[in-house]
Every structure is written in structure tokens, then in C-alpha cells.
Design a protein around this motif. Structure first.
Motif, mmCIF file in Angstrom:
data_model
loop_
_atom_site.group_PDB
_atom_site.id
_atom_site.type_symbol
_atom_site.label_atom_id
_atom_site.label_comp_id
_atom_site.label_asym_id
_atom_site.label_seq_id
_atom_site.Cartn_x
_atom_site.Cartn_y
_atom_site.Cartn_z
ATOM 1 N N LEU A 194 0.842 -1.191 0.000
ATOM 2 C CA LEU A 194 0.000 0.000 0.000
ATOM 3 C C LEU A 194 0.875 1.238 0.000
ATOM 4 O O LEU A 194 2.008 1.223 0.511
ATOM 5 C CB LEU A 194 -0.914 0.031 1.230
ATOM 6 C CG LEU A 194 -1.844 -1.164 1.474
ATOM 7 C CD1 LEU A 194 -1.162 -2.224 2.319
ATOM 8 C CD2 LEU A 194 -3.128 -0.704 2.181
ATOM 9 N N ASP A 195 0.339 2.322 -0.571
ATOM 10 C CA ASP A 195 1.051 3.581 -0.464
ATOM 11 C C ASP A 195 0.827 4.153 0.924
ATOM 12 O O ASP A 195 0.122 3.562 1.757
ATOM 13 C CB ASP A 195 0.634 4.549 -1.563
ATOM 14 C CG ASP A 195 -0.846 4.922 -1.499
ATOM 15 O OD1 ASP A 195 -1.486 4.695 -0.450
ATOM 16 O OD2 ASP A 195 -1.373 5.434 -2.513
ATOM 17 N N HIS B 250 -3.765 3.212 -0.122
ATOM 18 C CA HIS B 250 -4.269 2.658 -1.372
ATOM 19 C C HIS B 250 -3.403 1.467 -1.786
ATOM 20 O O HIS B 250 -2.181 1.490 -1.631
ATOM 21 C CB HIS B 250 -4.271 3.719 -2.489
ATOM 22 C CG HIS B 250 -5.172 4.869 -2.206
ATOM 23 N ND1 HIS B 250 -4.769 5.981 -1.476
ATOM 24 C CD2 HIS B 250 -6.471 5.106 -2.557
ATOM 25 C CE1 HIS B 250 -5.750 6.838 -1.385
ATOM 26 N NE2 HIS B 250 -6.820 6.340 -2.032
ATOM 27 N N HIS B 251 -4.046 0.451 -2.348
ATOM 28 C CA HIS B 251 -3.318 -0.744 -2.751
ATOM 29 C C HIS B 251 -2.503 -0.475 -4.013
ATOM 30 O O HIS B 251 -3.055 -0.071 -5.038
ATOM 31 C CB HIS B 251 -4.286 -1.912 -3.011
ATOM 32 C CG HIS B 251 -4.857 -2.488 -1.748
ATOM 33 N ND1 HIS B 251 -6.144 -2.299 -1.361
ATOM 34 C CD2 HIS B 251 -4.272 -3.242 -0.774
ATOM 35 C CE1 HIS B 251 -6.367 -2.907 -0.209
ATOM 36 N NE2 HIS B 251 -5.237 -3.489 0.169
ATOM 37 N N LEU B 252 -1.197 -0.710 -3.921
ATOM 38 C CA LEU B 252 -0.336 -0.636 -5.096
ATOM 39 C C LEU B 252 -0.238 -1.995 -5.780
ATOM 40 O O LEU B 252 -0.157 -2.076 -7.005
ATOM 41 C CB LEU B 252 1.066 -0.155 -4.695
ATOM 42 C CG LEU B 252 1.145 1.227 -4.041
ATOM 43 C CD1 LEU B 252 2.567 1.525 -3.614
ATOM 44 C CD2 LEU B 252 0.633 2.297 -4.999
ATOM 45 N N GLU B 253 -0.223 -3.036 -4.958
ATOM 46 C CA GLU B 253 -0.093 -4.384 -5.498
ATOM 47 C C GLU B 253 -0.566 -5.366 -4.447
ATOM 48 O O GLU B 253 -0.478 -5.121 -3.236
ATOM 49 C CB GLU B 253 1.362 -4.673 -5.881
ATOM 50 C CG GLU B 253 1.541 -5.878 -6.784
ATOM 51 C CD GLU B 253 2.961 -5.999 -7.300
ATOM 52 O OE1 GLU B 253 3.253 -7.005 -7.979
ATOM 53 O OE2 GLU B 253 3.770 -5.095 -7.030
ATOM 54 N N GLN C 237 -6.770 -3.439 -7.137
ATOM 55 C CA GLN C 237 -6.017 -2.226 -7.389
ATOM 56 C C GLN C 237 -6.817 -0.968 -7.072
ATOM 57 O O GLN C 237 -6.249 0.101 -6.825
ATOM 58 C CB GLN C 237 -5.565 -2.181 -8.857
ATOM 59 C CG GLN C 237 -4.677 -3.336 -9.287
ATOM 60 C CD GLN C 237 -3.310 -3.307 -8.632
ATOM 61 O OE1 GLN C 237 -2.828 -2.229 -8.302
ATOM 62 N NE2 GLN C 237 -2.710 -4.458 -8.420
ATOM 63 N N THR D 12 -8.891 0.335 -1.009
ATOM 64 C CA THR D 12 -8.007 0.786 0.058
ATOM 65 C C THR D 12 -8.192 -0.137 1.245
ATOM 66 O O THR D 12 -9.075 -1.021 1.249
ATOM 67 C CB THR D 12 -8.311 2.228 0.467
ATOM 68 O OG1 THR D 12 -9.611 2.276 1.083
ATOM 69 C CG2 THR D 12 -8.288 3.150 -0.757
ATOM 70 N N HIS E 120 6.628 2.711 1.135
ATOM 71 C CA HIS E 120 5.291 2.134 1.103
ATOM 72 C C HIS E 120 5.119 1.239 2.327
ATOM 73 O O HIS E 120 6.049 1.015 3.112
ATOM 74 C CB HIS E 120 5.065 1.329 -0.185
ATOM 75 C CG HIS E 120 6.077 0.240 -0.394
ATOM 76 N ND1 HIS E 120 7.165 0.403 -1.212
ATOM 77 C CD2 HIS E 120 6.159 -1.020 0.102
ATOM 78 C CE1 HIS E 120 7.876 -0.702 -1.213
ATOM 79 N NE2 HIS E 120 7.289 -1.588 -0.416
ATOM 80 N N GLN F 225 4.004 -2.506 3.683
ATOM 81 C CA GLN F 225 3.866 -3.909 3.278
ATOM 82 C C GLN F 225 3.167 -4.676 4.393
ATOM 83 O O GLN F 225 3.579 -4.618 5.546
ATOM 84 C CB GLN F 225 5.240 -4.527 2.999
ATOM 85 C CG GLN F 225 5.152 -5.970 2.521
ATOM 86 C CD GLN F 225 6.492 -6.473 2.015
ATOM 87 O OE1 GLN F 225 6.992 -5.994 1.009
ATOM 88 N NE2 GLN F 225 7.054 -7.433 2.722
#
Length: 815
Positions: A347-348, A352-355, A372, A375, A432, A434
């Protein structure tokens, strides 16, 4: 353009013949040594031609005939010196040779003195050689000496003045021009050397490998980086062509690269520079390295093709390996990211989900594309708690593993265990978040089942004769089930708010160390479980046996807790002890029975002889024969007495405890024994006592030690033939004293050695050999009482050696 192979070979041969000594590191000195080697080789070639001129004319040059071999040897010596670091001596020898030849020519050649004066022209050669190779002061001496020799002709009446004047003017002109040329050459040479040294230092300092090759492909120079990259020394590369290289080159696709396709060869052939040519080389050690090559031609204004080529190359094998490692690392990370059993979210900093991996999408019921767009607020069923965790992470706090409830796409809630970390850059800036989440639905079900089982266990414990206890591993505070206290006869209030160490005062002293060690192993993490069997003092002063077991637990506050259970096993222990006592009693009865049977057998034999002899005596009237029978009876009685004495001695040795023994001089014991053997020996063989150095004192009983030695000797006398020898020797080591008794008897078979010291054991079961089978048992018991031992070495047919080993008095005190 390439030269023919034979020309390349000739040039390489000349290179080897004029190569200066490796001890010369200065480039100028190396050039001078090489030039001197060329001059010496030229001298060696010219001398035989001149010798022929001296030999053929006959008597005209008769004087030079014996000198010719010396001149040739001098040329060889000059060449030999040019190949060493003392090349200057060769140059000096060449100057002296020129002076000698000029002098010899002036004095011995036929004709008038004027006709011999052309030999003076060779003095300029001596000056040139001196200016090239020797110091300036030496050159001045040579010049002045040459000038003096030439000027001397002014004073000779047979030489015309104008003739010598012309020679002198010519000599001075050549000398002055040579001096000016030498000065200018020296100055230009110094400038050139300075420039070359700067260039060389720059090239040598480069991390790239640099190689200079001539038009024929011969390697003329290289730097240290080239040696390191190629794995070859300068000596291995200098003067070689690419076609004669120690390296095997391959193209980028792995196929072999012919020598004429090397970048340097292509540039020499075409005059075109090449850049970033990738090649692999096989070093002499077998290691493969990948290099990037650039080749630059060196051309002259009036030539179209280069006269040399400079090749630079960089070893990027490590970079290739790093790139491959990076690819492998990314592959492993992707495999771990995708194939892990846990859900992984990246997540950033805003949540928000980055991956996310496929496991996360499957666990929550979303597709990868839908993940993607989400959140953490869309997934968490406890949004406020999740937001609090994000804020703590951004504030730099460490978040331990925690549990949350996720909301699936279908609205169903699932419990998860989450490990979350804030990933930072090398400069420490947050990148970010994790998060690794594990579905603990089954774990929660297991917990509920464990709680149910725990209640059932508590009920079972309450119904059984078990009692529980719990100890704080940090403070030692102990809580007891009241049954734990009541089973020992104490009141519950006597063990309230006590520590484990206060309770351990009730443990039997013999069991205390093992019990404490078991508890310490659990608290230190060496063992996961605690188990001990010990005796505990009861309220009435007696002892009860307890079996105690437990395990180390860690609660949410990370405090160490040891929880265990205890059961009274006194009845089981008492029954077990009764079984042990019964088994020991059976063993004692069996041993006593065996002892009585063996002793009865030993008594029965002499008694039978006495009975038979007495019966015969009753029917014999002759006094002489009756006296013989009396002797037999007396001998058997002495045998019975001896057997009784040995039994009493063995009983005393086994029943009495060893006491503090005084110091014993083993030398006196040995001397007394040897005197007694010589005076009273009834043995049929020779007994030899060897003298030894002064032995240290031992702690013991001299009578018992004498008895042990006597028993070993008696045993040797019974089994050694009449012509045999028993040798007694002694010695000492740092910690012990030894007494060795060697015989020349028949020896003992290996299968019989373990039975030697058993009571009443005899090699012959019929007991035909004299003895009772007690002597060696008595000897061993004596040695055990003295803290020593007996070692036996025997070989069938080669005799036996018994070694009695006793600790010295100091070692006995330590033990």
C-alpha cells in the motif's frame, strides 16, 4: 597488412634475443640494454668476417690471428652483459675493446705510420658508445683520451703536419657535433621520457585494460589492468601476436571467435575503429570472463593503414553476474510473493493498494483488477483500529503481530493475523507499507476447541490425583493447587505467596541438583519441557516421591510462565524398590551359592587325598612308607590352610573400606620382594629382578602390595616351563608408578583374558593345574583399593606381561 609467418617468427626471435633483464624496471635503461644487445649481436656477426680478412692474406696480419678468438669472446661477453642489469659494464668493455683494437692496429699493421692513421677514425665510435650508455663524466674521459691519442701524432716526425691537422680538425668537428647532438638528444629524451612517464602513469592507473599492438599484431605494451583482466603477465603477452595468444575468445552468442576477427585485427586490417564489442575470454586458469572492447587505430599522415592499434577493454563479468542475480532475486521475490500461502498487500502511505498477490484476491473474493481500486478501509471490518495502526507506522513505531477482521466481497467476515512493516529507502524515507495477512479461521476454531478441551482436562485433573502448579520465570513466584500442598501433609496457607526457591528447600539433597538443572534448562530455553522425579519432605518429617512435569509458556506481556502438574508416585517407587531389593537378594544368594560350590570343590580335593592317604596308612606297617603318607597329608593340610588364608584375605579386602594409607617407598618394597624370592623361592624357573631408577612414593599398604606382586609371580611360576624366566621391572611416569612382571610361559588366548581376575576361575576346568583361582582376584582387589589397576598383555606362545599401575602419592591426594 599482415607479415608472412616466417617474418613474424624472425621478429619474435630478435625480440627474445635482445629482451633486457626483468630486473631493469626503468624504461630508459631497458632501451639502452636492448640497443647494446643489438650492437653486440652486430659485433658478433661482423667479427668472423674481419677474422677471415686477417687469416687469408697470410703473414700480413699475423699478429691479429691469436687476438681474434679473444675479440670474439669479448663480443660474446658484451652480449651476455647486455642481457643483465649490469649492461653498463658491457658498454665499458666495448669502449675498451675499441681502444685496444685501435692501439693494436697503430702498432702492428704493415706500412708507414701515416698509412696506419685511418684506425684513429674508430675512436669516434668509442665516444659514441660512451655517450649512449655511460655517464657523462666517463664520456669526457673517453673524449679527452681519444683527443690525446690523436694529438700525439703532432710530435711524430714521420707524420706531416697538415695530415695530422686535418685528422684533428675532423675529429674535433665530429666530436663537437656528437656532443651537441648528445646534449640535445639527452634533453629531448628526458622530455620524451617525462611525457611518456605521464602517459604511462595515466594508462597504468586506468581501471580499463589497455594493450598496444604493432601492425603485425605483436603486443608492444600493456597496463596492469590488462594483466588482471586477462590473467596473463606482461612477460606472457609482450612480443606475442593475437594468433599466438594464451586466451581462447568466444563471441557473445558463445561460438568461437577466430583470431582475425578480434577487434584489434579488424582495425589493423581496415583502419576502422570499433567500439563496445562484446567478447568472452577463457583465461589460462579456465575461468571465463566477459569484456567490452574498443579498438582505436594509430596512423601516420602518409599511410592509409595504421602502424599500430590501441585496444582498451573493460571486464563486466561482475556486472553481468549482478544483473543475473537481480533477475534471479526478482524471480524469487515474485515466486515468494505469488506462491506464498499468506496474502501480501503493498500500500502507499495513504492506504491505497499498489499491489496484491493472488492469494489476497482469492481470500477476499476480489479479482486482481478490483484489488487495485481498493483501500484498506474497503477491506477492514475495524476501520478505526486499522487507521490507528497506519498512523503509528508513519510515526515510526514498531507494530507487533496483531489480529484483525477482514470483510470479504460477499460481506462475510474472516479473522486474520497481520504482520505490517513500513518500507524505507536507503536514505530512510518512507516508501510504502507492506502487509502480510494470514487467514486464521481454522486457528480460531482450534482455539475454541482447545478451550473446550481445557475445561474437560481441568475436570479430569480434579477427578484424578493430579495437582497443578504455575511459576513466574522472572520473579520465581509460585502458585500451588491446594491438593499439591495437602498431599504432603501441609496446610494451604503455609505456601501462599512463596517463591520457587523457598519451596525447593523441601527437596531431598540427593535430588536437588538434578531438579534445579531441569528447571534451569527450561527457563533458559535449552529444553521446551520440564520433567523431574524427586523426593519431598512431608509435614511429619518423612519423604515422599513425586513426578513433576510441565512446559514453558509466554503470555501476551512476554513474561515466561512455567505451568506443570505433579503426582504422588511414592507407592510405585516403594514397589520398585522392593523389586530391586528382591533382585539384589537373588543375586547375592546366587553369588553365595556359586562361591560355596567353588570353595567346596577346592576343599573336597585335598580332603579326598587326606582321606585316601589315611586309609592307606592304616594298612601299612612300614615306617618309611607311613612317613611318606604323613608328608602327603601334611601337604594337603597346608594347602587347605593356604586356601583358608586366601579366602580370609579376599573377604577382608572386599568387606573393609580403604583407609588413609601412609606413604610407601616402592623401591624398598621391590628390594624386599626380590630378596625374599631369591632366599625362599620354590619356583622351578629363573626369576630376574631388574634395577630401576629411584621411584616416587605411593600411598598404600606395603604388605598388601607385596601380596599382589607375590600372587602374580606365583601365577607365572605355575604356568611357565622349568627353563623359563620371570622378569620383574619397574618405572614411573609423571602421575603413576608401574611394576611389570613378564614371563616366558605359553601365553593366554584372547578369549580367556576377560576371565583372568574372576574368583575361582581356572583355565583347566579339571583343576589339574596347582592353584585355587584366587591369586589374580586378590591382586586386582589390592590394586583397586590403592586406586590403581592391572593391565595384561599376552600372546599365545610368546608369554604374558602383567603391569601393576599405582598413582603417585601426590595424585592420590588430588583424587
Amino acid at each position: 597488412m599482415y607479415s608472412p609467418p616466417h617474418l613474424i617468427g624472425l621478429r619474435m626471435a630478435l625480440e627474445r634475443l635482445t629482451r633486457p633483464s626483468s630486473a631493469l624496471t626503468d624504461q630508459s635503461a631497458r632501451q639502452q640494454a636492448r640497443l647494446l644487445a643489438v650492437l653486440a649481436l652486430t659485433f658478433i656477426v661482423i667479427v668472423p668476417i674481419i677474422v677471415l680478412m686477417w687469416v687469408v692474406p697470410g703473414s700480413t696480419y699475423m699478429v691479429f690471428r691469436p687476438v681474434s678468438p679473444g675479440i670474439l669472446l669479448t663480443a660474446v661477453l658484451i652480449y651476455s652483459l647486455s642481457r643483465t642489469r649490469h649492461y653498463c659494464y658491457g658498454a665499458m668493455l666495448m669502449v675498451l675493446t675499441i681502444f685496444s683494437l685501435v692501439t693494436l692496429a697503430l702498432l702492428t699493421l704493415p706500412g708507414s705510420l701515416t698509412e696506419r692513421m685511418p684506425a684513429l677514425n674508430f675512436l669516434t665510435a668509442a665516444i659514441m658508445v660512451s655517450s649512449l650508455f655511460l655517464r657523462q663524466s666517463v664520456t669526457w674521459v673517453v673524449t679527452l683520451l681519444s683527443l690525446g691519442i690523436t694529438s700525439a701524432f703532432f710530435f711524430l716526425p714521420d707524420v706531416p703536419f697538415i695530415f695530422i691537422y686535418i685528422y684533428l680538425a675532423s675529429f674535433l668537428s665530429v666530436t663537437i657535433l656528437g656532443a651537441v647532438g648528445a646534449v640535445l638528444t639527452r634533453r629531448y629524451k628526458e622530455q620524451l621520457l617525462t611525457s611518456e612517464e605521464r602517459y604511462r602513469s595515466v594508462v597504468m592507473a586506468m581501471s580499463e585494460g589497455v594493450v598496444l599492438q604493432s601492425r603485425d599484431g605483436l603486443i608492444l605494451a600493456c597496463n596492469a589492468a590488462a594483466e588482471c583482466i586477462l590473467g596473463l603477465t606482461t612477460a606472457q603477452m609482450m612480443g606475442r601476436a593475437s594468433v599466438d595468444s594464451h586466451l581462447q575468445a568466444i563471441r557473445e552468442d558463445g561460438t568461437p571467435c577466430p583470431p582475425d576477427e578480434h577487434p584489434a585485427m579488424v582495425t589493423l586490417r581496415t583502419g576502422r575503429p570499433l567500439t563496445n564489442v562484446i567478447m568472452g575470454i577463457q583465461r589460462p586458469t579456465g575461468e571465463r570472463r566477459w569484456i567490452s572492447i574498443n579498438s582505436q587505430p594509430l596512423t601516420r599522415p602518409d599511410e592509409s593503414l595504421p602502424f599500430a592499434v590501441v585496444t582498451s577493454f573493460t571486464d563486466f563479468t561482475g556486472r553481468l553476474q549482478q544483473e543475473q542475480d537481480l533477475i534471479d532475486s526478482r524471480s524469487r521475490y515474485y515466486a515468494l510473493f505469488e506462491q506464498g500461502h499468506d496474502a501480501v498487500f503493498i500500500l502507499d502511505l495513504e492506504g491505497h493498494h499498489l499491489e496484491a498477490n493472488h492469494r489476497a484476491a482469492n481470500m477476499l473474493g476480489y479479482s486482481m483488477e478490483e484489488m487495485q481500486e481498493l483501500t484498506y478501509r474497503d477491506l477492514s471490518a475495524e476501520i478505526d483500529e486499522s487507521e490507528d495502526v497506519r498512523q503509528k507506522l508513519l510515526a515510526g513505531e514498531h507494530i507487533p503481530v496483531f489480529e484483525r477482521t477482514f470483510r470479504r466481497k460477499d460481506g462475510r467476515h474472516i479473522p486474520v493475523e497481520i504482520k505490517v512493516e513500513l518500507v524505507r529507502s536507503l536514505s530512510g524515507q518512507p516508501l510504502h507499507i507492506q502487509s502480510v495477512a494470514r487467514d486464521i479461521t481454522e486457528l480460531c476454531q482450534t482455539r475454541r476447541e482447545l478451550k473446550r478441551l481445557q475445561k474437560r482436562l481441568e475436570f479430569a485433573i480434579s477427578a484424578a490425583r493430579l495437582a497443578w502448579w504455575e511459576m513466574d520465570g522472572d520473579t520465581g513466584q509460585v502458585q500451588f493447587d491446594k491438593r499439591r500442598v495437602l498431599m504432603a501433609g501441609y496446610q494451604p496457607q503455609a505456601f501462599q505467596n512463596v517463591t520457587y526457591h523457598a519451596f525447593t528447600d523441601l527437596i531431598h539433597p540427593d535430588d536437588y541438583a538434578a531438579t534445579m538443572q531441569a528447571m534451569q534448562d527450561v527457563l533458559s530455553g535449552q529444553q521446551p519441557f520440564y520433567a523431574a522425579i524427586y523426593r519431598m519432605r512431608t509435614a511429619d518429617g518423612g519423604w515422599m516421591w513425586l513426578r513433576d512435569w510441565g512446559e514453558l509458556l509466554t503470555n501476551e506481556s512476554e513474561r515466561r510462565i512455567v505451568r506443570g502438574y505433579v503426582i504422588d508416585i511414592s507407592e510405585s517407587k516403594e514397589a520398585q524398590q522392593r523389586e530391586i531389593d528382591l533382585a539384589l537378594e537373588k543375586e547375592r544368594v546366587q553369588m553365595l551359592s556359586t562361591f560355596i560350590q567353588s570353595a567346596a570343590h577346592e576343599f573336597r580335593t585335598p580332603l579326598a587325598i587326606i582321606n585316601t592317604t589315611a586309609f592307606v596308612m592304616a594298612h601299612i606297617n612300614e615306617m618309611e612308607k607311613r612317613q611318606q603318607k604323613v608328608s602327603i597329608i601334611q601337604g594337603q593340610v597346608q594347602r587347605i590352610v593356604r586356601l583358608i588364608d586366601m579366602l580370609l584375605l579376599l573377604t577382608r579386602l572386599e568387606s573393609s573400606a580403604p583407609t588413609l594409607q601412609p606413604a610407601v617407598d616402592i623401591n624398598a618394597v621391590m628390594e624386599s620382594f626380590c630378596q625374599q624370592v631369591v632366599a625362599n623361592s620354590n619356583c622351578r624357573l629363573t626369576i630376574r629382578c631388574e634395577e630401576s631408577a629411584r621411584l616416587p612414593l605411593v600411598a598404600g599398604n606395603p604388605d598388601e602390595l607385596l601380596e599382589a606382586i607375590q600372587q602374580i609371580v606365583d601365577n607365572a611360576c605355575r604356568f611357565t616351563p622349568a627353563d623359563g624366566v620371570v622378569t620383574i621391572s619397574s618405572g614411573a611416569t609423571d602421575a603413576s608408578v608401574w611394576i611389570e612382571l613378564r614371563d616366558t610361559g605359553p601365553g593366554i588366548a584372547p578369549e580367556n583374558l576377560p576371565h583372568l581376575f574372576e574368583t575361582f576361575w581356572r583355565l583347566d576346568e579339571a583343576h589339574s593345574t596347582p592353584g585355587f583361582g584366587l591369586g589374580l582376584a586378590i591382586a586386582r582387589k589390592v590394586m583397586e583399593r590403592h586406586g590403581g589397576r592391572i593391565e595384561v598383555k599376552s600372546e599365545v606362545g610368546a608369554g604374558s606381561a602383567f603391569q601393576l599401575i599405582l598413582p603417585t602419592q601426590s595424585q592420590s591426594a588430588v583424587s
